[in-house]
Enzyme design. Structure first.
Site, PDB file in Angstrom:
ATOM      1  N   GLN A 168       3.102   9.830   0.926  1.00 53.21           N
ATOM      2  CA  GLN A 168       4.420   9.270   0.901  1.00 53.21           C
ATOM      3  C   GLN A 168       5.666   9.328  -0.015  1.00 53.21           C
ATOM      4  O   GLN A 168       6.737   9.041   0.114  1.00 53.21           O
ATOM      5  CB  GLN A 168       4.361   7.464   1.087  1.00 53.21           C
ATOM      6  CG  GLN A 168       3.566   7.307   2.580  1.00 53.21           C
ATOM      7  CD  GLN A 168       3.393   5.765   2.362  1.00 53.21           C
ATOM      8  OE1 GLN A 168       2.237   5.257   2.123  1.00 53.21           O
ATOM      9  NE2 GLN A 168       4.193   5.166   3.112  1.00 53.21           N
ATOM     10  N   GLY A 225       0.842  -1.008   0.145  1.00 60.48           N
ATOM     11  CA  GLY A 225      -0.167  -0.019  -0.078  1.00 60.48           C
ATOM     12  C   GLY A 225       0.871   1.237   0.177  1.00 60.48           C
ATOM     13  O   GLY A 225       1.910   1.185   0.435  1.00 60.48           O
ATOM     14  N   HIS A 264      -2.294   7.540   6.958  1.00 58.67           N
ATOM     15  CA  HIS A 264      -1.291   8.391   6.396  1.00 58.67           C
ATOM     16  C   HIS A 264      -2.044   9.815   5.821  1.00 58.67           C
ATOM     17  O   HIS A 264      -1.303  10.665   5.987  1.00 58.67           O
ATOM     18  CB  HIS A 264      -0.750   7.804   5.058  1.00 58.67           C
ATOM     19  CG  HIS A 264       0.428   6.794   5.436  1.00 58.67           C
ATOM     20  ND1 HIS A 264       1.649   7.354   6.175  1.00 58.67           N
ATOM     21  CD2 HIS A 264       0.805   5.596   5.267  1.00 58.67           C
ATOM     22  CE1 HIS A 264       2.516   6.493   6.305  1.00 58.67           C
ATOM     23  NE2 HIS A 264       1.943   5.345   5.561  1.00 58.67           N
ATOM     24  N   CYS A 299       5.903   0.126   7.412  1.00 56.55           N
ATOM     25  CA  CYS A 299       5.518   1.199   6.670  1.00 56.55           C
ATOM     26  C   CYS A 299       6.705   1.637   5.647  1.00 56.55           C
ATOM     27  O   CYS A 299       7.823   1.496   6.258  1.00 56.55           O
ATOM     28  CB  CYS A 299       5.306   2.353   7.525  1.00 56.55           C
ATOM     29  SG  CYS A 299       4.758   3.923   6.676  1.00 56.55           S
ATOM     30  N   LEU A 300       6.452   1.747   4.539  1.00 59.17           N
ATOM     31  CA  LEU A 300       7.583   2.275   3.630  1.00 59.17           C
ATOM     32  C   LEU A 300       8.284   3.549   3.850  1.00 59.17           C
ATOM     33  O   LEU A 300       9.312   3.843   3.806  1.00 59.17           O
ATOM     34  CB  LEU A 300       7.139   2.498   2.287  1.00 59.17           C
ATOM     35  CG  LEU A 300       6.748   0.918   1.620  1.00 59.17           C
ATOM     36  CD1 LEU A 300       6.111   1.149   0.108  1.00 59.17           C
ATOM     37  CD2 LEU A 300       8.073   0.115   1.315  1.00 59.17           C
ATOM     38  N   HIS A 318      -4.508   1.571   7.681  1.00 57.82           N
ATOM     39  CA  HIS A 318      -3.048   2.367   7.710  1.00 57.82           C
ATOM     40  C   HIS A 318      -3.028   3.356   6.803  1.00 57.82           C
ATOM     41  O   HIS A 318      -2.463   4.460   7.143  1.00 57.82           O
ATOM     42  CB  HIS A 318      -2.100   1.025   7.542  1.00 57.82           C
ATOM     43  CG  HIS A 318      -0.573   1.605   7.382  1.00 57.82           C
ATOM     44  ND1 HIS A 318       0.024   0.983   8.289  1.00 57.82           N
ATOM     45  CD2 HIS A 318      -0.014   2.197   6.685  1.00 57.82           C
ATOM     46  CE1 HIS A 318       1.548   1.351   8.235  1.00 57.82           C
ATOM     47  NE2 HIS A 318       1.304   2.193   7.037  1.00 57.82           N
ATOM     48  N   GLU A 319      -3.425   3.171   5.246  1.00 60.38           N
ATOM     49  CA  GLU A 319      -3.210   4.143   4.363  1.00 60.38           C
ATOM     50  C   GLU A 319      -4.070   5.517   4.764  1.00 60.38           C
ATOM     51  O   GLU A 319      -3.503   6.588   4.533  1.00 60.38           O
ATOM     52  CB  GLU A 319      -3.597   3.659   3.047  1.00 60.38           C
ATOM     53  CG  GLU A 319      -2.647   2.349   2.852  1.00 60.38           C
ATOM     54  CD  GLU A 319      -1.039   2.808   2.630  1.00 60.38           C
ATOM     55  OE1 GLU A 319      -0.598   4.017   2.732  1.00 60.38           O
ATOM     56  OE2 GLU A 319      -0.267   1.833   2.781  1.00 60.38           O
TER      57      GLU A 319
HETATM   58 NI    NI Z   1       2.624   3.088   5.748  1.00 60.19          NI
END
Ligand code: NI
Length: 174
Positions: free
Chosen positions: A51, A46, A140, A94-95, A136-137
């Site tokens: 991000q 995701g 963000h 998380c990236l 989660h997204e």
């Molecule tokens: Ni993340």
């Protein structure tokens, strides 16, 4: 193919609230394509526009398993309408927070309202990894990260401990 640089902590942009999309034009379509390229390249499941440094309420996901065909999904202006009281726990990565995995408890199922690429309003009932990943997204888009609820001490401790990279089949990177 356009792979963007992923913004990582402690970049302040990750704490900002993303703006709703009013019209889906070429820029938004290109952004979604770039988000997919970047997400697949980074082996995440995701990615939110913030991000890659763009404060727009757009997220992309692909929660298919290795053995399944790819299943790209994109969500514009997603809003969670209903949460289950039942919860589940995944070890989330998380990236934007490299090499860090934290167990997070979230509602097991949820219902999301969003706009698709053609501008149509959609409703989707989600469970399992899809439900967790979407929550989660969407966090963000509201400037929230999985490390936010930890005290600094605990945050440092857990990051150190968890980044040792133990194997866990339920580990996901969103
Ligand atoms: Ni993340």
């Amino acid at each position: 193919m356009s792979i963007k640089d992923i913004v990582t902590v402690p970049d302040e942009i990750l704490k900002k609230i993303s703006n709703p999309i009013e019209k889906i034009g070429m820029n938004e379509k290109k952004l979604i394509k770039d988000l997919f390229d970047t997400m697949y390249h980074s082996k995440g499941i995701g990615l939110a526009a913030v991000q890659v440094g763009i404060l727009k309420r757009i997220i992309v996901l692909d929660v298919s398993t290795k053995d399944e065909p790819k299943k790209p999904m994109s969500f514009i202006n997603p809003i969670i309408k209903n949460f289950s009281s039942e919860t589940s726990v995944y070890e989330e990565g998380c990236l934007s927070i490299p090499d860090t995995f934290i167990e997070i408890e979230r509602p097991s199922t949820c219902e999301v309202e969003y706009i698709d690429l053609d501008g149509k309003h959609k409703n989707l009932k989600c469970e399992g990894i899809l439900s967790t990943c979407l929550q989660h997204e969407i966090n963000h888009l509201d400037g929230k990260l999985i490390i936010d609820n930890l005290s600094k001490l605990k945050r440092d401790f857990i990051i150190k401990k968890i980044s040792k990279n133990k194997k866990n089949p339920d580990r996901i990177i969103v």
